[in-house]
Design an enzyme around this catalytic site. Sequence first.
Site, PDB file in Angstrom:
ATOM      1  N   SER A  51       0.860  -1.195   0.000  1.00  0.00           N
ATOM      2  CA  SER A  51       0.000   0.000   0.000  1.00  0.00           C
ATOM      3  C   SER A  51       0.887   1.234   0.000  1.00  0.00           C
ATOM      4  O   SER A  51       2.041   1.166   0.459  1.00  0.00           O
ATOM      5  CB  SER A  51      -0.876   0.010   1.257  1.00  0.00           C
ATOM      6  OG  SER A  51      -1.520   1.255   1.419  1.00  0.00           O
ATOM      7  N   TYR A  71      -1.782  -0.446  10.650  1.00  0.00           N
ATOM      8  CA  TYR A  71      -1.952  -0.831   9.237  1.00  0.00           C
ATOM      9  C   TYR A  71      -0.701  -0.451   8.441  1.00  0.00           C
ATOM     10  O   TYR A  71      -0.168  -1.267   7.683  1.00  0.00           O
ATOM     11  CB  TYR A  71      -3.203  -0.159   8.648  1.00  0.00           C
ATOM     12  CG  TYR A  71      -3.462  -0.522   7.197  1.00  0.00           C
ATOM     13  CD1 TYR A  71      -3.997  -1.762   6.849  1.00  0.00           C
ATOM     14  CD2 TYR A  71      -3.158   0.367   6.175  1.00  0.00           C
ATOM     15  CE1 TYR A  71      -4.222  -2.097   5.522  1.00  0.00           C
ATOM     16  CE2 TYR A  71      -3.387   0.040   4.841  1.00  0.00           C
ATOM     17  CZ  TYR A  71      -3.922  -1.189   4.519  1.00  0.00           C
ATOM     18  OH  TYR A  71      -4.139  -1.531   3.211  1.00  0.00           O
TER      19      TYR A  71
HETATM   20  N1  LIG Z   1      -8.789  -0.498  -1.056  1.00  0.00           N
HETATM   21  C1  LIG Z   1      -7.733   0.288  -0.904  1.00  0.00           C
HETATM   22  O1  LIG Z   1      -7.846   1.532  -0.866  1.00  0.00           O
HETATM   23  C2  LIG Z   1      -6.370  -0.326  -0.769  1.00  0.00           C
HETATM   24  C3  LIG Z   1      -5.254   0.523  -0.881  1.00  0.00           C
HETATM   25  C4  LIG Z   1      -3.995  -0.037  -0.739  1.00  0.00           C
HETATM   26  C5  LIG Z   1      -3.837  -1.394  -0.521  1.00  0.00           C
HETATM   27  N2  LIG Z   1      -4.957  -2.189  -0.426  1.00  0.00           N
HETATM   28  C6  LIG Z   1      -4.750  -3.620  -0.178  1.00  0.00           C
HETATM   29  O2  LIG Z   1      -5.379  -4.348  -1.196  1.00  0.00           O
HETATM   30  C7  LIG Z   1      -5.639  -5.679  -0.741  1.00  0.00           C
HETATM   31  C8  LIG Z   1      -7.052  -6.091  -1.138  1.00  0.00           C
HETATM   32  O3  LIG Z   1      -7.966  -5.351  -0.369  1.00  0.00           O
HETATM   33  P1  LIG Z   1      -9.289  -4.704  -1.001  1.00  0.00           P
HETATM   34  O4  LIG Z   1      -9.070  -3.250  -1.044  1.00  0.00           O
HETATM   35  O5  LIG Z   1      -9.639  -5.402  -2.239  1.00  0.00           O
HETATM   36  O6  LIG Z   1     -10.322  -4.954   0.203  1.00  0.00           O
HETATM   37  P2  LIG Z   1     -11.532  -5.949   0.386  1.00  0.00           P
HETATM   38  O7  LIG Z   1     -12.537  -5.786  -0.687  1.00  0.00           O
HETATM   39  O8  LIG Z   1     -11.966  -5.748   1.790  1.00  0.00           O
HETATM   40  O9  LIG Z   1     -10.864  -7.372   0.215  1.00  0.00           O
HETATM   41  C9  LIG Z   1     -10.095  -7.957   1.231  1.00  0.00           C
HETATM   42  C10 LIG Z   1     -10.053  -9.444   0.963  1.00  0.00           C
HETATM   43  O10 LIG Z   1      -9.249 -10.049   1.972  1.00  0.00           O
HETATM   44  C11 LIG Z   1      -9.979 -11.121   2.542  1.00  0.00           C
HETATM   45  N3  LIG Z   1      -9.652 -11.262   3.952  1.00  0.00           N
HETATM   46  C12 LIG Z   1      -9.709 -10.330   4.930  1.00  0.00           C
HETATM   47  N4  LIG Z   1      -9.435 -10.888   6.118  1.00  0.00           N
HETATM   48  C13 LIG Z   1      -9.199 -12.207   5.879  1.00  0.00           C
HETATM   49  C14 LIG Z   1      -8.886 -13.307   6.692  1.00  0.00           C
HETATM   50  N5  LIG Z   1      -8.761 -13.203   8.036  1.00  0.00           N
HETATM   51  N6  LIG Z   1      -8.720 -14.516   6.113  1.00  0.00           N
HETATM   52  C15 LIG Z   1      -8.887 -14.668   4.792  1.00  0.00           C
HETATM   53  N7  LIG Z   1      -9.171 -13.660   3.953  1.00  0.00           N
HETATM   54  C16 LIG Z   1      -9.334 -12.443   4.503  1.00  0.00           C
HETATM   55  C17 LIG Z   1     -11.451 -10.747   2.386  1.00  0.00           C
HETATM   56  O11 LIG Z   1     -12.248 -11.941   2.320  1.00  0.00           O
HETATM   57  P3  LIG Z   1     -13.205 -12.495   3.472  1.00  0.00           P
HETATM   58  O12 LIG Z   1     -13.754 -11.306   4.218  1.00  0.00           O
HETATM   59  O13 LIG Z   1     -14.228 -13.271   2.710  1.00  0.00           O
HETATM   60  O14 LIG Z   1     -12.318 -13.349   4.303  1.00  0.00           O
HETATM   61  C18 LIG Z   1     -11.438 -10.082   1.021  1.00  0.00           C
HETATM   62  O15 LIG Z   1     -11.546 -11.038   0.010  1.00  0.00           O
HETATM   63  C19 LIG Z   1      -5.389  -5.656   0.773  1.00  0.00           C
HETATM   64  O16 LIG Z   1      -4.130  -6.219   1.063  1.00  0.00           O
HETATM   65  C20 LIG Z   1      -5.382  -4.166   1.095  1.00  0.00           C
HETATM   66  O17 LIG Z   1      -4.637  -3.893   2.255  1.00  0.00           O
HETATM   67  C21 LIG Z   1      -6.211  -1.692  -0.562  1.00  0.00           C
END
Ligand SMILES: NC(=O)c1ccc[n+]([C@@H]2O[C@H](COP(=O)([O-])OP(=O)(O)OC[C@H]3O[C@@H](n4cnc5c(N)ncnc54)[C@H](OP(=O)(O)O)[C@@H]3O)[C@@H](O)[C@H]2O)c1
Length: 266
Positions: A143, A156
């Site tokens: 990130s 985080y």
């Molecule tokens: N969105 C942003 O602004 C942003 C910016 C920078 C980086 N990121 C990174 O991008 C990545 C993807 O996140 P996203 O933005 O797409 O968010 P998201 O829609 O909330 O997706 C997160 C995913 O991680 C899974 N997850 C969370 N906790 C888990 C656990 N304990 N065990 C197994 N799976 C788990 C969730 O599935 P379940 O809930 O079904 O388990 C979901 O599929 C993350 O690493 C996040 O930190 C996001």
Amino acid sequence: MKERNKMGTAVVTGASSGLGEVFAEKLAKRGYDLKLVARRKDRLDSIAQKLESKYGIKATNLVADLGLDTDLEKVAEELRNDKSITLLINNAGTSTLASVTNTSVIKQKEMVNVNITAVMLLSNAILPSFLEKNEGTLINIASVLGFYSLPISAVYSGTKGFVVQYTKGLQEEVKGTNIRVQLVNPATTATELWEVGGVPLSALEQSTIMTAENCVDAILSGLDQGELLTHPSVNDQNLIDAYEDARIKLMQGSQSGQPAERYNKI
Ligand SMILES: NC(=O)c1ccc[n+]([C@@H]2O[C@H](COP(=O)([O-])OP(=O)(O)OC[C@H]3O[C@@H](n4cnc5c(N)ncnc54)[C@H](OP(=O)(O)O)[C@@H]3O)[C@@H](O)[C@H]2O)c1
């Protein structure tokens, strides 16, 4: 007997929503078989079914809570045993955006377990077979908060800082092999993560928010171009180069073996 898929199998953690769901679709379109990891079985089931019928690939679900040692070990075991895996995306992540004093220890540990420990142990699990085959691709999603902290992101940001330096270390380890390790630093992206973290997307400056689709397209374009470091939303490549250059120069500048002159005043 089913012919071996020439793209191999891609494992996507956090495939039940957001970036992971889009990664699953884009990789299915490219012809990969899939192993999809997350906790929400219903979501994984419908995504897998849709992708199998739309793209004619095989999609298997690994329902697991990556914050739990036992579930994490099961997924790691799968990675160690399945030699068809050619790509692992450590994408699953969680956030609680609040000051440390307003974040429970349980939530803080959850971020460490999912964002750090799972990334480390799943990378551990896949690297030996990549090294044995001298091929394979690992994509770690960090990130912009991996190099920047807000008053609500100490933990985080700390976890994502781990992903940044860990991934850079792995890149050094695999230098000279055919293994690709891509480090990705997305900025604000429209996914459920913000609700999970306690900050609704509606509270943010709307012009700073990228769609998950655009973010994944940019990441895969970076991968196709052979990038090791991908900042999906940074238009000015000079900023990325200057930051990397300053980082290396600061490291070199630290190797003097002497206190800096400004500390010789007492
Ligand atoms: N969105 C942003 O602004 C942003 C910016 C920078 C980086 N990121 C990174 O991008 C990545 C993807 O996140 P996203 O933005 O797409 O968010 P998201 O829609 O909330 O997706 C997160 C995913 O991680 C899974 N997850 C969370 N906790 C888990 C656990 N304990 N065990 C197994 N799976 C788990 C969730 O599935 P379940 O809930 O079904 O388990 C979901 O599929 C993350 O690493 C996040 O930190 C996001």
